[in-house]
Design an enzyme around this catalytic site. Structure first.
Site, PDB file in Angstrom:
ATOM      1  N   TYR A 279      47.455   8.514 -53.728  1.00 51.12           N
ATOM      2  CA  TYR A 279      46.538   9.223 -52.838  1.00 51.12           C
ATOM      3  C   TYR A 279      46.444  10.675 -53.277  1.00 51.12           C
ATOM      4  O   TYR A 279      47.462  11.325 -53.525  1.00 51.12           O
ATOM      5  CB  TYR A 279      47.057   9.162 -51.391  1.00 51.12           C
ATOM      6  CG  TYR A 279      46.226   9.978 -50.424  1.00 51.12           C
ATOM      7  CD1 TYR A 279      45.211   9.390 -49.690  1.00 51.12           C
ATOM      8  CD2 TYR A 279      46.441  11.358 -50.268  1.00 51.12           C
ATOM      9  CE1 TYR A 279      44.431  10.144 -48.819  1.00 51.12           C
ATOM     10  CE2 TYR A 279      45.660  12.106 -49.405  1.00 51.12           C
ATOM     11  CZ  TYR A 279      44.669  11.495 -48.691  1.00 51.12           C
ATOM     12  OH  TYR A 279      43.881  12.242 -47.836  1.00 51.12           O
TER      13      TYR A 279
ATOM     14  N   GLU B  30      38.517  13.631 -51.175  1.00 46.56           N
ATOM     15  CA  GLU B  30      39.599  12.654 -51.048  1.00 46.56           C
ATOM     16  C   GLU B  30      39.401  11.502 -52.026  1.00 46.56           C
ATOM     17  O   GLU B  30      38.317  10.942 -52.122  1.00 46.56           O
ATOM     18  CB  GLU B  30      39.642  12.101 -49.621  1.00 46.56           C
ATOM     19  CG  GLU B  30      40.831  11.184 -49.373  1.00 46.56           C
ATOM     20  CD  GLU B  30      40.835  10.629 -47.948  1.00 46.56           C
ATOM     21  OE1 GLU B  30      39.858   9.960 -47.564  1.00 46.56           O
ATOM     22  OE2 GLU B  30      41.819  10.875 -47.237  1.00 46.56           O
TER      23      GLU B  30
END
Ligand code: ADP
Ligand code: MG
Length: 388
Positions: A109, A199
């Protein structure tokens, strides 16, 4: 303003961040053409909507046959996709991204957000990619690593090392090179495009050690729109709530919430306090409508119309402290809007401040039916009573 995954990936690609080859399609013919030109199998067909959690909602399909890829695109196009982030009614899929399937070894992530606590853009990195990061943060906060981007020093390689060597197991040499490069480039993309959020979840490491952005979310700070004209062109109004769109066109701050009390307030601070008292009284706000300090009669009328269009609204609370926005202007706007759209739910009004007497008189002289509250607490109680 949010971008679609395929738009963000195009920006990533130009900035040198590796992304899978892909092509967007809005029709079945275009999907066929895309499958022909994209390397596979496998192919991945991905619904392009401004909501995450598509994988679990059926909005991401991995297929091994060109016919299946086209069939998956056909099924998605025009359908309603329901994910954890869309609400029960879902959102319509107007376009799909068809891209190369990547052989995933690890899902990491990586994101960058503005961290208000330190007043700096901050990179967030975690080995727990592919999952909902809010859950990871709540259950295993030790897996969330952060480094802030100081505008004076810029991004430093030591910061990349802190993040990369902070995950277990430490990635291979090749993956470390890839991650270091992606982190530096993410900082550039974030600054150059005036992002409020970037993101990549997941950022994958392939079996061969390559680092590739598999998902991409990008939000642009609206206040930078004036210098980001190229990005503004990418805006897709179909993805917005129709009432939010109307509000935007009239310079009103409207945010849809889940409850049944429509609230019209001036000033963000008062709006937040009003949300709090509504909740404290046991009811739930249906929206956050801040008409702002300098609203004119037309804006008030439009704001009130927007609330009236929301079928979930069972009672309306007007909470205005007249300053620059005078109470008489507010009252005239409300009466004008109520004349246009019939008012079928109870209206509770709490007015104070500049020209309050004139405002009350305008309301009293109209044929509007409404309750007057003497203060905020009473207003919230009256509201809660109307819906319970
Ligand atoms: P969302 O976050 O909306 O669910 P993602 O783009 O993250 O959508 O996709 C969900 C999952 O699907 C990813 O975690 C990944 O496992 C898989 N996936 C998505 N795109 C690809 C791809 N190009 N190659 C291989 N797997 C993919
Ligand atoms: Mg994702």
């Amino acid at each position: 303003m949010k971008l679609h995954e395929f738009q963000a990936k195009e920006i990533f690609g130009k900035a040198g961040i590796p992304v899978p080859g892909g092509q967007v399609a809005t029709t079945v013919d275009q999907a066929e053409e895309a499958v022909r030109s994209i390397k596979g199998p496998p192919w991945v067909v991905k619904a392009q909507v401004h909501a995450g959690g598509r994988g679990k909602g059926g909005g991401v399909k991995v297929v091994n046959d060109p016919k299946e890829a086209v069939a998956a695109a056909e099924a998605m196009l025009g359908s309603r996709l329901i994910t954890k982030q869309t609400g029960a009614e879902g959102v319509i899929v107007n376009q799909v991204l068809i891209e190369e399937g990547v052989e995933i070894d690890r899902e990491l992530y990586l994101s960058m957000v503005i961290d208000r606590a330190v007043s700096m853009p901050t990179m967030i990195f975690s080995k727990a990619g592919g999952m909902e990061i809010e859950e990871v943060a709540a259950e295993t906060p030790e897996l969330i690593l952060k480094e802030s981007l100081n505008p004076i020093t810029g991004w430093m390689s030591s910061q990349a090392r802190n993040l990369i060597y902070g995950i277990d197991p430490i990635p291979s040499k090749e993956a470390i090179r890839g991650l270091t490069s992606v982190m530096a480039k993410i900082c550039n993309v974030f600054i150059e495009n005036d992002c409020s959020l970037l993101e990549i979840n997941p950022l994958v490491v392939t079996k061969g050690g390559e680092v590739i952005a598999i998902d991409a979310k990008m939000s642009i700070d609206d206040t930078a729109a004036f210098r980001q004209q190229e990005l503004v062109k990418l805006d897709d109004p179909r993805e917005k709530d129709p009432l939010e769109l109307q509000a935007e066109q009239h310079n009103l701050n409207y945010i849809r919430l889940d409850g049944n009390i429509g609230a019209m307030v001036n000033g963000a601070g008062l709006a937040m306090a009003t949300m709090d008292v509504i909740k404290a009284a046991g009811a739930e706000p249906a929206n956050f409508l801040d008409v702002g300090g300098g609203a004119n009669e037309d804006m008030i009328a439009k704001g009130f119309e927007i609330i009236l269009q929301d079928e979930r609204v069972e009672a309306i609370l007007i909470n205005i402290f007249g300053g620059i926005l005078r109470c008489d202007v507010l009252a005239r706007g409300v009466v004008a809007a109520a004349k246009k759209t019939s008012l079928s739910v109870p209206l509770i009004v709490r007015l104070e401040g500049t020209n309050v007497e004139e405002g009350r008189e305008t309301l009293n002289n109209s044929d509007l039916d409404f309750f007057v509250a003497k203060d905020l607490a009473e207003a919230a109680e009256l509201v809660a009573k109307q819906v319970s």
